[in-house]
Design an enzyme around this catalytic site. Structure first.
Site, PDB file in Angstrom:
ATOM      1  N   ALA A  63      33.428   0.233  11.844  1.00 49.23           N
ATOM      2  CA  ALA A  63      33.582   1.502  11.131  1.00 49.23           C
ATOM      3  C   ALA A  63      33.694   1.195   9.638  1.00 49.23           C
ATOM      4  O   ALA A  63      34.046   0.081   9.258  1.00 49.23           O
ATOM      5  CB  ALA A  63      34.844   2.197  11.616  1.00 49.23           C
ATOM      6  N   GLY A 102      33.722  -1.304  15.615  1.00 50.34           N
ATOM      7  CA  GLY A 102      32.828  -0.221  16.031  1.00 50.34           C
ATOM      8  C   GLY A 102      31.400  -0.706  16.236  1.00 50.34           C
ATOM      9  O   GLY A 102      30.640  -0.108  17.012  1.00 50.34           O
ATOM     10  N   GLU A 105      31.299  -1.990  19.605  1.00 50.88           N
ATOM     11  CA  GLU A 105      31.457  -0.844  20.506  1.00 50.88           C
ATOM     12  C   GLU A 105      30.142  -0.067  20.647  1.00 50.88           C
ATOM     13  O   GLU A 105      29.819   0.430  21.725  1.00 50.88           O
ATOM     14  CB  GLU A 105      32.579   0.066  19.995  1.00 50.88           C
ATOM     15  CG  GLU A 105      33.942  -0.620  20.125  1.00 50.88           C
ATOM     16  CD  GLU A 105      35.063   0.181  19.495  1.00 50.88           C
ATOM     17  OE1 GLU A 105      35.094   0.263  18.251  1.00 50.88           O
ATOM     18  OE2 GLU A 105      35.883   0.727  20.244  1.00 50.88           O
ATOM     19  N   GLU A 125      39.951  -5.103  15.165  1.00 45.24           N
ATOM     20  CA  GLU A 125      40.755  -3.945  14.734  1.00 45.24           C
ATOM     21  C   GLU A 125      42.243  -4.248  14.649  1.00 45.24           C
ATOM     22  O   GLU A 125      42.936  -3.769  13.752  1.00 45.24           O
ATOM     23  CB  GLU A 125      40.538  -2.766  15.696  1.00 45.24           C
ATOM     24  CG  GLU A 125      39.212  -2.042  15.526  1.00 45.24           C
ATOM     25  CD  GLU A 125      38.098  -2.634  16.366  1.00 45.24           C
ATOM     26  OE1 GLU A 125      38.228  -3.806  16.802  1.00 45.24           O
ATOM     27  OE2 GLU A 125      37.086  -1.941  16.578  1.00 45.24           O
TER      28      GLU A 125
HETATM   29  C1  3H9 Z   1      36.635  -0.205  13.398  1.00 45.61           C
HETATM   30  O1  3H9 Z   1      35.510  -0.564  13.585  1.00 45.61           O
HETATM   31  C2  3H9 Z   1      37.295   0.918  14.154  1.00 45.61           C
HETATM   32  C3  3H9 Z   1      36.547   1.339  15.382  1.00 45.61           C
HETATM   33  O2  3H9 Z   1      36.975   0.599  16.494  1.00 45.61           O
HETATM   34  C4  3H9 Z   1      36.815   2.774  15.738  1.00 45.61           C
HETATM   35  C5  3H9 Z   1      36.250   3.793  14.852  1.00 45.61           C
HETATM   36  C6  3H9 Z   1      36.399   5.186  15.391  1.00 45.61           C
HETATM   37  N1  3H9 Z   1      33.845  -1.216   6.042  1.00 45.61           N
HETATM   38  O3  3H9 Z   1      34.011  -9.757   3.622  1.00 45.61           O
HETATM   39  P1  3H9 Z   1      32.845  -9.729   2.701  1.00 45.61           P
HETATM   40  C7  3H9 Z   1      32.702  -4.797   2.530  1.00 45.61           C
HETATM   41  S1  3H9 Z   1      37.599  -0.915  12.190  1.00 45.61           S
HETATM   42  C8  3H9 Z   1      33.675  -1.097   4.719  1.00 45.61           C
HETATM   43  O4  3H9 Z   1      33.064 -10.170   1.308  1.00 45.61           O
HETATM   44  P2  3H9 Z   1      31.538 -11.715   4.316  1.00 45.61           P
HETATM   45  C9  3H9 Z   1      33.746  -5.678   1.859  1.00 45.61           C
HETATM   46  O5  3H9 Z   1      34.839  -4.921   1.403  1.00 45.61           O
HETATM   47  C10 3H9 Z   1      36.510  -2.066  11.419  1.00 45.61           C
HETATM   48  N2  3H9 Z   1      33.378  -2.130   3.911  1.00 45.61           N
HETATM   49  O6  3H9 Z   1      31.572 -10.495   3.305  1.00 45.61           O
HETATM   50  C11 3H9 Z   1      32.930  -6.299   0.736  1.00 45.61           C
HETATM   51  O7  3H9 Z   1      32.854  -5.344  -0.312  1.00 45.61           O
HETATM   52  P3  3H9 Z   1      32.812  -5.852  -1.855  1.00 45.61           P
HETATM   53  C12 3H9 Z   1      36.366  -3.297  12.222  1.00 45.61           C
HETATM   54  C13 3H9 Z   1      33.278  -3.334   4.474  1.00 45.61           C
HETATM   55  O8  3H9 Z   1      30.128 -12.020   4.551  1.00 45.61           O
HETATM   56  C14 3H9 Z   1      31.538  -6.442   1.351  1.00 45.61           C
HETATM   57  O9  3H9 Z   1      31.500  -5.531   2.462  1.00 45.61           O
HETATM   58  N3  3H9 Z   1      35.589  -4.261  11.449  1.00 45.61           N
HETATM   59  C15 3H9 Z   1      33.452  -3.532   5.847  1.00 45.61           C
HETATM   60  O10 3H9 Z   1      32.464 -12.785   3.851  1.00 45.61           O
HETATM   61  C16 3H9 Z   1      31.240  -7.822   1.858  1.00 45.61           C
HETATM   62  O11 3H9 Z   1      32.305  -8.225   2.711  1.00 45.61           O
HETATM   63  C17 3H9 Z   1      36.139  -5.203  10.695  1.00 45.61           C
HETATM   64  O12 3H9 Z   1      37.356  -5.332  10.633  1.00 45.61           O
HETATM   65  C18 3H9 Z   1      33.755  -2.415   6.652  1.00 45.61           C
HETATM   66  N4  3H9 Z   1      33.932  -2.507   7.989  1.00 45.61           N
HETATM   67  O13 3H9 Z   1      32.179 -11.150   5.659  1.00 45.61           O
HETATM   68  C19 3H9 Z   1      35.205  -6.099   9.954  1.00 45.61           C
HETATM   69  N5  3H9 Z   1      33.288  -4.847   6.120  1.00 45.61           N
HETATM   70  O14 3H9 Z   1      31.622  -6.738  -1.964  1.00 45.61           O
HETATM   71  C20 3H9 Z   1      35.653  -6.284   8.547  1.00 45.61           C
HETATM   72  C21 3H9 Z   1      33.009  -5.441   4.950  1.00 45.61           C
HETATM   73  O15 3H9 Z   1      32.756  -4.587  -2.624  1.00 45.61           O
HETATM   74  N6  3H9 Z   1      34.735  -7.108   7.783  1.00 45.61           N
HETATM   75  N7  3H9 Z   1      33.007  -4.544   3.952  1.00 45.61           N
HETATM   76  O16 3H9 Z   1      34.114  -6.601  -2.058  1.00 45.61           O
HETATM   77  C22 3H9 Z   1      34.713  -8.456   7.867  1.00 45.61           C
HETATM   78  O17 3H9 Z   1      35.395  -9.065   8.651  1.00 45.61           O
HETATM   79  C23 3H9 Z   1      33.813  -9.183   6.915  1.00 45.61           C
HETATM   80  O18 3H9 Z   1      33.566  -8.335   5.834  1.00 45.61           O
HETATM   81  C24 3H9 Z   1      32.434  -9.611   7.515  1.00 45.61           C
HETATM   82  C25 3H9 Z   1      31.529 -10.132   6.370  1.00 45.61           C
HETATM   83  C26 3H9 Z   1      32.679 -10.749   8.509  1.00 45.61           C
HETATM   84  C27 3H9 Z   1      31.766  -8.457   8.183  1.00 45.61           C
END
Ligand code: 3H9
Length: 702
Positions: A63, A102, A105, A125
């Site tokens: 998400a 998500g 999911e 999450e």
């Molecule tokens: C969820 O899914 C809830 C659902 O179950 C239910 C819903 C109803 N959203 O980390 P990076 C941005 S909860 C928005 O530097 P990497 C991040 O802020 C979600 N933005 O890259 C950054 O912005 P900036 C569950 C996001 O390659 C840029 O993308 N998911 C999101 O080192 C690059 O990120 C997670 O918890 C996001 N979801 O790592 C995953 N993700 O450049 C969270 C990233 O402006 N994300 N951004 O600073 C991660 O773990 C890592 O970002 C990922 C990439 C491994 C994906």
């Protein structure tokens, strides 16, 4: 609307590609595109199957975290999933890259999943104070069973493609072109007339878990231990219990949504999402642009192979960077290198590393007593005795042997970087790299810029932090930098409070209850009470000049109570145990000390203990911000959580302060100032200004 989904047809297959750089979160435009794309494919008679994939390096990162707590546009994720669930045509997820939260999911709502070997899948999450709220807690147990699903969801850790296949999350691992693989898989399904396979309709696996309450008991026990004070784990367990016991998928989904809403509205969620963005924010340095050239660190030199030098060396070895470590003589060198080997051997005994991995790491380590052997290093880090004159001398020697372009670093925890830089003819190459003990474990790296440190050296050091799997925070050069400067007030208050009426055990208890991993006196016992005592003796300090907050510790040392190292300090440690027991003798010593100092003891409640220990962090934090030592409030939060054990669920001291109300905190600080006086309680001008303007620390984030 943010993000989009591209639609194209490849023969009888519709290909939907999610495009929302850099990591394809499920922002409003993606949800709209997904909903429209599925509807379009269902309405096209020529399309017999749908393949869903992501553009770039991710499938879907989950998400859109930035939408939480606000009003979201477009269809909800649940609307999209309902459209997918209702599809009469098979949908294949071609998981090209990261599928988190998500994102996974959505893949679980598809009827089949193929995956690239390097694509990580996970439900992280829980790390954000949430639970998989788009059917993850209901679909995953139906697919892989409650026990494995709980392990997977409660850990939040990702697994790569082949492991996902083994666990049953993916149907096939595709080597090579994942989109072509997904389409081939879809065509095979069409050719075989395989049915649309909805996980929601599977009941066999969960039925087997129905008479096994021990699965949930074990999950509760383990999460209480591993995730102390976290709200989300219990919610997750209740959802998976519902998947097993309620049976009806839609009823389970309703429970998931109720639990998700509770997590979403919980302060821990807000704090943990603050941490998520803060971790990314600290990498951004206003005057050091992202495209600043950096140099590659291929070889490191470390001076000193004691606790810090050894741990720093291990940090490099762990990521495959060769290290030359220097000691004063071969005896000290053998001892230090022996400790490194023993630390690795313990990892083997615990099953965390193989012998081969240890040998490989040790093969990257060489020892020397000759500065000349450090000439090939791209970075040289001194980790020697914390004395400015000794360090200045070391820098003269380092500069004499370091190759041009090498970074010259000090691991000091608070001494003046500019004085060390001035000892060299290349101050632009000098920087502080303050690791935290144990350096191979602790995530924080304070990077300290001197007055003349070049932008390239700063950018390279920040990048090096990431390479070493640490989180690097930039600090200005001032005594104690960010972390230890704030810590001074915290420990001093703890020392004063026990003289005024509390026991060390009450102070530790209150801070443990707050969520700190250990209290200040437990920490003193761990570090060793004798360090300060010996330093004071060495400096020839007269007893009457010893700060009053150190008097109890010094008395304990006179009784040969040095802390954990000899099983007696503020606590008594039964042989072989690190769990200390309270000791009435210590309470007596504390009371005697109060009386010698003419302090009348009184009852002090836990609320006062907390305020007096924690508010100096906030007040000093405000000064550190005003002085420009920390760039943003969130930099202080990251330092305190990753270096000092401040509870993650609070979001760090500055975020926590905003949540308590800065006006309340200022009011109490003014009260303490009146009662106790001293610099520590002088309200920081920035704090006063923020309160006067009705603003928060968060308003300074920009
Ligand atoms: C969820 O899914 C809830 C659902 O179950 C239910 C819903 C109803 N959203 O980390 P990076 C941005 S909860 C928005 O530097 P990497 C991040 O802020 C979600 N933005 O890259 C950054 O912005 P900036 C569950 C996001 O390659 C840029 O993308 N998911 C999101 O080192 C690059 O990120 C997670 O918890 C996001 N979801 O790592 C995953 N993700 O450049 C969270 C990233 O402006 N994300 N951004 O600073 C991660 O773990 C890592 O970002 C990922 C990439 C491994 C994906």
């Amino acid at each position: 609307m943010k993000g989009t989904v591209h639609y194209e047809t490849r023969g009888n297959v519709a290909l939907l590609t999610i495009d929302n750089p850099p990591v394809n979160p499920l922002s409003s435009g993606v949800r709209q595109g997904l909903s429209d794309g599925i509807t379009q494919a269902l309405g096209d008679d020529a399309v017999q199957a749908i393949v869903l994939t992501g553009a770039g390096r991710a499938f879907i990162a989950g998400a859109d975290i930035s939408e939480f707590g606000g009003k979201a546009e477009g269809p909800s994720l649940h609307d999209c999933l309902n459209t997918m669930d209702a599809s009469s045509k098979p949908i294949v997820a071609a998981i090209n890259g990261t599928a988190f939260g998500g994102g996974l999911e959505v893949a679980l709502c598809c009827h089949y999943r193929v995956i690239a070997p390097a694509a990580p899948v996970g439900l992280p999450e829980v790390k954000l104070g949430l639970l998989p709220g788009a059917g993850g807690t209901q679909r995953l147990p139906r697919l892989i069973g409650a026990e494995k699903a709980l392990d997977f969801i409660l850990s939040g850790d990702p697994i790569p493609g082949p492991q996902a296949r083994e666990l049953g999350i993916a149907d096939e691992v595709v080597e090579g072109d994942i989109v072509a693989g997904g389409i081939a898989f879809a065509q095979n399904i069409i050719a075989q007339g395989s049915p649309v396979r909805r996980i929601r309709d599977e009941s066999e696996v969960v039925a087997r878990d129905r008479d096994r309450p021990e699965i949930f008991e074990a999950a509760r026990k383990s999460s209480a231990r591993r995730m102390r004070k976290r709200f989300a784990p219990e919610m997750i367990i209740q959802c998976v219990e519902a998947a097993v016991n309620v049976g009806d998928f839609d009823a389970g989904m309703r429970i998931e949504q109720e639990c998700f809403a509770k997590c979403l509205n919980h302060p821990q969620r807000e704090a943990l999402i603050h941490m998520f963005f803060a971790e990314r924010e600290v990498a951004k340095i206003p005057d050091v642009p992202r495209d600043t050239p950096t140099q590659e660190i291929k070889q490191a030199g470390v001076i000193g192979c004691g606790t810090m030098g050894g741990g720093i060396s291990m940090s490099f070895l762990n990521v495959g960077i060769p290290v030359t470590v220097l000691e004063v003589d071969s005896e000290a060198l053998d001892r230090g290198m022996g400790v490194i080997k023993r630390n690795y051997d313990i990892q083997v005994q615990r099953g965390r590393m193989s012998e081969a991995e240890v040998n490989q790491r040790m093969s990257l380590l060489s020892g020397t007593t000759d500065y000349g052997d450090l000439g090939g290093a791209d970075v040289i880090i001194e980790a020697i005795y914390e004395n400015i004159d000794v360090k200045v001398e070391a820098f003269k020697k380092i500069e004499a042997v370091a190759k041009p372009g090498a970074i010259l670093a000090s691991n000091t925890s608070g001494l003046d970087i500019d004085r060390m830089a001035a000892a060299t003819s290349r101050p632009e190459a000098v920087i502080g790299l303050h690791f935290f003990s144990p350096a191979n474990v602790m995530r924080l790296l304070e990077v300290v810029r001197g007055e003349k440190t070049s932008k390239e050296v700063i950018a390279t050091s920040m990048k090096l932090g990431k390479t070493l799997n640490k989180i690097a925070v930039l600090s200005g050069n001032a005594p104690g930098f960010i972390g230890n400067r704030l810590l001074a007030g915290y420990t001093r208050q703890a020392g004063e409070i026990i003289l005024q009426g509390a026991t060390p055990y009450q102070v530790d208890g209150a801070l443990l209850q707050f969520g700190m991993p250990m209290g200040p006196f437990q920490m003193n016992d761990l570090v060793g009470l004798d360090l300060g005592w010996r330093a004071r003796k060495l400096a020839g300090m007269k007893p009457e000049d010893v700060p009053i907050t150190a008097r109890v510790a010094d008395k304990l040392c006179e009784l040969e109570r040095f802390g954990q190292k000899n099983n007696r300090g503020y606590y008594i440690y039964p042989e072989g145990s690190r769990a200390g027991q309270a000791d009435p003798e210590v309470v007596k010593i504390v009371e005697e000390t109060s009386s010698e100092l003419g302090i009348t003891r009184r009852d002090i409640d836990d609320d006062e203990v907390l305020k007096r220990c924690l508010y100096p962090l906030i007040n000093e934090g405000a000064r550190v911000l005003e002085d420009g030592i920390a760039i943003r409030p969130c930099d202080i939060d990251i330092v305190y959580i990753n270096g000092y054990g401040f509870p993650e669920v609070t979001g760090g001291p500055m975020f926590w302060a905003d949540q308590q109300g800065l006006d309340n905190i200022l009011h109490d600080i003014e009260g303490f100032s009146e009662e106790y006086g001293g610099d520590i309680w002088k309200p920081a001008p920035l704090l006063e200004r923020l309160v006067a303007q009705g603003k928060t620390f968060a308003s300074l984030q920009g």
